[in-house]
Motif scaffolding. Structure first.
Motif, PDB file in Angstrom:
ATOM      1  N   UNK A  35       0.921  -1.318  -0.201  1.00  0.00           N
ATOM      2  CA  UNK A  35       0.030  -0.027   0.080  1.00  0.00           C
ATOM      3  C   UNK A  35       0.759   1.343   0.043  1.00  0.00           C
ATOM      4  N   UNK A  36       2.057   1.176   0.766  1.00  0.00           N
ATOM      5  CA  UNK A  36       3.041   2.279   0.695  1.00  0.00           C
ATOM      6  C   UNK A  36       3.410   2.302  -0.546  1.00  0.00           C
ATOM      7  N   UNK A  37       3.889   1.546  -1.241  1.00  0.00           N
ATOM      8  CA  UNK A  37       4.162   1.611  -2.742  1.00  0.00           C
ATOM      9  C   UNK A  37       3.156   2.184  -3.504  1.00  0.00           C
ATOM     10  N   UNK A  38       1.978   1.632  -3.615  1.00  0.00           N
ATOM     11  CA  UNK A  38       0.757   2.088  -4.464  1.00  0.00           C
ATOM     12  C   UNK A  38       0.524   3.580  -4.217  1.00  0.00           C
ATOM     13  N   UNK A  39       0.872   3.989  -3.134  1.00  0.00           N
ATOM     14  CA  UNK A  39       0.446   5.383  -2.683  1.00  0.00           C
ATOM     15  C   UNK A  39       1.499   6.457  -3.169  1.00  0.00           C
ATOM     16  N   UNK A  40       2.524   5.710  -3.627  1.00  0.00           N
ATOM     17  CA  UNK A  40       3.569   6.607  -4.046  1.00  0.00           C
ATOM     18  C   UNK A  40       4.617   6.777  -3.089  1.00  0.00           C
ATOM     19  N   UNK A  41       4.617   6.514  -2.105  1.00  0.00           N
ATOM     20  CA  UNK A  41       5.863   6.838  -0.979  1.00  0.00           C
ATOM     21  C   UNK A  41       7.257   6.610  -1.380  1.00  0.00           C
ATOM     22  N   UNK A  42       8.000   7.320  -1.068  1.00  0.00           N
ATOM     23  CA  UNK A  42       9.494   7.172  -1.145  1.00  0.00           C
ATOM     24  C   UNK A  42       9.909   6.066  -0.463  1.00  0.00           C
ATOM     25  N   UNK A  43      10.715   5.390  -1.003  1.00  0.00           N
ATOM     26  CA  UNK A  43      11.398   3.891  -0.264  1.00  0.00           C
ATOM     27  C   UNK A  43      12.024   4.300   0.922  1.00  0.00           C
ATOM     28  N   UNK A  44      12.949   5.396   0.954  1.00  0.00           N
ATOM     29  CA  UNK A  44      13.681   5.844   2.087  1.00  0.00           C
ATOM     30  C   UNK A  44      12.783   6.129   3.375  1.00  0.00           C
ATOM     31  N   UNK A  45      11.653   6.941   3.001  1.00  0.00           N
ATOM     32  CA  UNK A  45      10.764   7.381   4.258  1.00  0.00           C
ATOM     33  C   UNK A  45      10.126   5.889   4.798  1.00  0.00           C
ATOM     34  N   UNK A  46       9.728   5.132   4.118  1.00  0.00           N
ATOM     35  CA  UNK A  46       9.177   3.791   4.381  1.00  0.00           C
ATOM     36  C   UNK A  46      10.085   2.983   5.262  1.00  0.00           C
ATOM     37  N   UNK A  47      11.144   2.977   4.639  1.00  0.00           N
ATOM     38  CA  UNK A  47      12.496   2.063   5.599  1.00  0.00           C
ATOM     39  C   UNK A  47      12.852   2.757   6.869  1.00  0.00           C
ATOM     40  N   UNK A  48      12.623   4.032   6.798  1.00  0.00           N
ATOM     41  CA  UNK A  48      13.127   4.675   8.078  1.00  0.00           C
ATOM     42  C   UNK A  48      11.943   4.320   9.201  1.00  0.00           C
ATOM     43  N   UNK A  49      10.668   4.416   8.702  1.00  0.00           N
ATOM     44  CA  UNK A  49       9.626   4.099   9.828  1.00  0.00           C
ATOM     45  C   UNK A  49       9.855   2.644  10.082  1.00  0.00           C
TER      46      UNK A  49
END
Length: 60
Positions: A35-49
């Motif tokens: 869902x993060x990918x589908x929402x267009x989120x940046x990979x670095x932001x998701x990895x940080x979380x």
């Protein structure tokens, strides 16, 4: 690095590498971040979380 630039597989591979580097966890759960990918989120932001979550578990 987001879905405009990369397909899901390389995006996820990069995410897994970033999480491993940050906290030593081999992250394999593709479904939890789709869902993060589908929402267009940046990979670095998701990895940080994700890394922050694992690191906070280590301190409990």
């Amino acid at each position: 690095m987001d879905k405009v630039e990369f397909d899901f597989e390389p995006w996820f591979d990069n995410l897994a590498m970033l999480v491993l580097d940050a906290c030593g966890v081999k992250f394999l759960d593709t479904e939890s971040v789709r869902a993060d990918y589908d929402a267009g989120r940046n990979v670095a932001d998701v990895a940080d979380e994700i890394s922050a979550e694992y690191l906070s578990l280590d301190q409990e």
